[in-house]
Write an enzyme that holds these catalytic residues in place. Structure first.
Site, PDB file in Angstrom:
ATOM      1  N   CYS A   1       0.347  -9.856   6.574  1.00  0.00           N
ATOM      2  CA  CYS A   1      -0.139  -9.140   7.763  1.00  0.00           C
ATOM      3  C   CYS A   1      -1.081  -9.545   8.508  1.00  0.00           C
ATOM      4  CB  CYS A   1      -0.464  -7.571   7.267  1.00  0.00           C
ATOM      5  SG  CYS A   1      -1.814  -7.385   6.147  1.00  0.00           S
TER       6      CYS A   1
ATOM      7  N   HIS B   1     -11.444 -13.310  19.180  1.00  0.00           N
ATOM      8  CA  HIS B   1     -11.035 -12.628  20.003  1.00  0.00           C
ATOM      9  C   HIS B   1      -9.934 -12.885  20.971  1.00  0.00           C
ATOM     10  CE1 HIS B   1     -11.325  -8.750  22.136  1.00  0.00           C
ATOM     11  NE2 HIS B   1     -11.458  -9.358  23.211  1.00  0.00           N
TER      12      HIS B   1
ATOM     13  N   GLU C   1      -6.262 -11.436   0.119  1.00  0.00           N
ATOM     14  CA  GLU C   1      -6.981 -12.257   1.218  1.00  0.00           C
ATOM     15  C   GLU C   1      -8.199 -12.996   0.675  1.00  0.00           C
ATOM     16  OE1 GLU C   1      -7.998  -9.581   4.163  1.00  0.00           O
ATOM     17  OE2 GLU C   1      -8.878  -8.123   2.796  1.00  0.00           O
TER      18      GLU C   1
ATOM     19  N   ASP D   1      -8.329 -13.643   6.617  1.00  0.00           N
ATOM     20  CA  ASP D   1      -9.308 -14.010   5.334  1.00  0.00           C
ATOM     21  C   ASP D   1      -9.104 -15.004   4.331  1.00  0.00           C
ATOM     22  OD1 ASP D   1     -11.622 -12.425   6.219  1.00  0.00           O
ATOM     23  OD2 ASP D   1     -10.381 -10.643   5.850  1.00  0.00           O
TER      24      ASP D   1
HETATM   25  C1  PEP Z   1      -6.451 -10.561   7.172  1.00  0.00           C
HETATM   26  O1  PEP Z   1      -7.620 -10.959   6.668  1.00  0.00           O
HETATM   27  O2  PEP Z   1      -5.354 -11.560   7.468  1.00  0.00           O
HETATM   28  C2  PEP Z   1      -6.103  -9.305   7.651  1.00  0.00           C
HETATM   29  C3  PEP Z   1      -5.007  -8.911   8.043  1.00  0.00           C
HETATM   30  O3  PEP Z   1      -7.302  -8.211   7.898  1.00  0.00           O
HETATM   31  P1  PEP Z   1      -8.356  -8.285   9.049  1.00  0.00           P
HETATM   32  O4  PEP Z   1      -7.898  -9.522  10.051  1.00  0.00           O
HETATM   33  O5  PEP Z   1      -8.237  -7.183   9.430  1.00  0.00           O
HETATM   34  O6  PEP Z   1      -9.493  -8.722   8.186  1.00  0.00           O
HETATM   35 MG    MG Z   2      -8.929  -9.245   6.100  1.00  0.00          MG
END
Ligand code: PEP
Ligand code: MG
Length: 545
Positions: free
Chosen positions: A491, A187, A420, A444
């Site tokens: 992302c 966080h 991911e 992930d």
């Molecule tokens: C990720 O896993 O990189 C992602 C963008 O999704 P989240 O962080 O929401 O799991």
């Molecule tokens: Mg993710």
């Protein structure tokens, strides 16, 4: 001479210098049977002085704050000076209690009265707890618990930051963050990145940083230097100046120094994030985390509620790409209305798309229907956004084909998946043969590639998206995209790191989506490097053992 340097995991690439303000740990309850060191009169004197100090500090802050905040602080100061509280404290010190125990018990008595009264008064219990902790700290000389209240900027040093701490933290005063725990996707790290605050997390030795000590926090190097030399301070100031100049000099769409376009988009959790995304010049939305809208909902959102929420985000980017992720439920993002049952390993369990392939399929279908309706609801004459829809936690080409067929059935035209899970990257060819695009979720992907839970601070060093194993999976996905003519973006948090962003572009990624505050820096880094230089950086990063 600077003191020894502490090391941790850097978040961002900036550096800052300033005095340490520590987040006080919760204070233990003052022992009930402890013998008072002074006479009853002396203990009472100590208790009264502590209460007066707390009230004076609150009044001082009220005068600085003004407005509604001042009223709240003044009301708290009055509570600390309440005569019946003082009487209750006096009765306790007379009975042999220490000053801190007397204060603690007197507040405890009030607390019960308030809690029992219900309604507005019960809601003041937290204020009373805060006052009690302050008074006990003042009586014992301990540091004030909770986030520091300083009128001048500081470097916040904490064990770790919980969402509740950051909600009451005035981030405008925070020059940098240093935490003893936490990894690159904790966080604290996400907060630091989204606010553009340099941070070093997982710093062993952070507990030893003294209140008020001057430090330099260098996120790029992942270091905290105590009592920095004049040269280091000058270097940090110079870095800040040239960084500002580079940021101010880069405008417009993302492109490399030799003009190769790299679309820079924003990660959002709802329409509330649009102003920051637009102000940063985002070229659309690269990740709309729709589950963020419903993290507190006990019942599934209705079709109409969803249409409105999605329409509001689409309206922010007419004619631009908006990539919406369908609900990513489970593990680190539990949805109260979606009971997924107890699992021994939730991150490896029924989460993401998997949660909607069985009995909950109806929820996904409602969401896809709402997305199609939101696109059509752009309004007469308004240019609609270019809606792209993708699913989280897709394992392979079979998962991909299932989702793409389902989404197309609702009239959605551009349908893709997140990469991911390592298997999706290893099967990138099959995945991209079935999908229109892929977006790599490096948070992930890193967790699963290195088998390192993203929620566990102590595994921070393993949660490294620069690890060659993760980069090879990005490369595989980028290569499959190039071969099949399908766009591949990133992302995850890695896209927000200016140096890593260059590597990702060198690995074949054509768009990057990140917290809006990171866009300017990534844009400036790209503008300073050619595609060949990005490729050379990628080759070097892949070779790292
Ligand atoms: C990720 O896993 O990189 C992602 C963008 O999704 P989240 O962080 O929401 O799991
Ligand atoms: Mg993710």
């Amino acid at each position: 001479m600077s003191d020894p340097v502490l090391r941790g995991i850097g978040v961002g690439s900036a550096a800052a210098a300033g005095p340490v303000a520590r987040m006080g740990d919760p204070l233990p309850e003052p022992p009930a049977g402890a013998a008072a060191a002074g006479t009853a009169q002396q203990e009472l004197g100590r208790a009264v002085a502590a209460l007066a100090a707390v009230a004076a500090e609150l009044n001082r802050r009220a005068a600085l704050a003004g407005g509604e905040a001042a009223q709240v602080l003044e009301a708290q100061a009055m509570m600390a000076e309440d005569p019946s509280l003082a009487e209750s404290v006096a009765a306790r010190t007379a009975a042999g209690r220490t000053a801190e125990r007397a204060v603690f018990e007197a507040f405890g008595e009030y607390r019960e009265l308030l809690a029992g009264a219900g309604g507005y008064l019960a809601a003041r219990v937290a204020d009373l707890d805060d006052l009690a902790a302050r008074a006990v700290a003042a009586a014992t000389g301990a540091s004030m618990p909770g986030v520091p209240e300083s009128d001048t900027p500081f470097v916040l040093v904490a064990k770790d930051l919980a969402p509740a701490d950051t909600a009451v933290l005035d981030l405008a005063k925070v020059l940098a963050l240093v935490t003893a725990e936490g990894g690159p996707t904790s966080h604290t790290a996400i907060l630091a990145r989204s606010r553009g605050i340099p941070a070093v997390v997982g710093v062993r030795g952070a507990a030893g940083l003294a209140e008020g000590a001057e430090v330099v926090v260098d996120a790029a190097a992942g270091t905290v230097t105590v009592h920095p030399s004049a040269e280091l301070l000058a270097e940090v100031a110079e870095r800040a100046r040239s960084r500002q100049a580079a940021l101010a000099g880069a405008h417009g769409p993302g492109r490399t120094a030799d003009g190769v376009p790299v679309r820079l988009m924003a990660n959002v959790g709802g329409a509330g994030d649009l102003p920051a995304a637009l102000a940063a010049g985002a070229e659309g939305v690269g990740l709309f985390r729709t589950e963020f809208l419903y993290l507190d909902s006990d019942t599934p959102p209705s079709f109409e509620t969803q249409v409105e929420a999605y329409r509001a985000v689409l309206a922010g980017f007419p004619g631009q790409r908006v990539v919406v992720r369908t609900l990513d439920a489970g593990a680190d993002k539990p949805l109260p209305f979606l009971p997924l049952g107890e699992e021994p390993n939730p991150a490896l369990g029924v989460r993401g798309l998997r949660a909607f392939r069985g009995e909950h399929r109806g929820l996904l279908e409602t969401q896809l229907r709402a997305l199609a309706a939101a696109r059509s609801a752009a309004g007469p004459g308004a240019e609609p956004a270019d809606l792209w829809v993708m699913a989280p936690m897709v394992a392979d080409g079979v998962d991909t084909a299932w989702f793409v067929d389902l989404a197309r059935g609702f009239g959605l035209e551009t349908v893709g998946v997140m990469v991911e899970v390592p298997s999706a990257a290893l099967c990138a060819h099959e995945v991209l043969a079935a999908a229109d695009f892929a977006s790599i979720g490096t948070n992930d992907l890193t967790q699963y590639t290195l088998a390192a839970d993203r929620m566990l601070g102590e595994l921070g060093p393993l949660q490294d998206p620069c690890h060659p194993a993760v980069l090879r999976l990005v490369e595989l996905t980028g290569a499959a995209g190039a071969e099949l003519g399908r766009p591949v973006g990133v992302c995850g948090e890695a896209a927000a790191d200016p140096r890593l962003a260059l590597v990702l572009v060198g690995l074949g990624v054509s768009s990057l989506s990140m917290a809006p505050s990171a866009i300017a820096e990534v844009r400036a880094a790209l503008a300073a490097h050619t595609l060949d230089q990005c490729r050379a950086l990628a080759a070097a990063a892949l070779r790292r053992a």
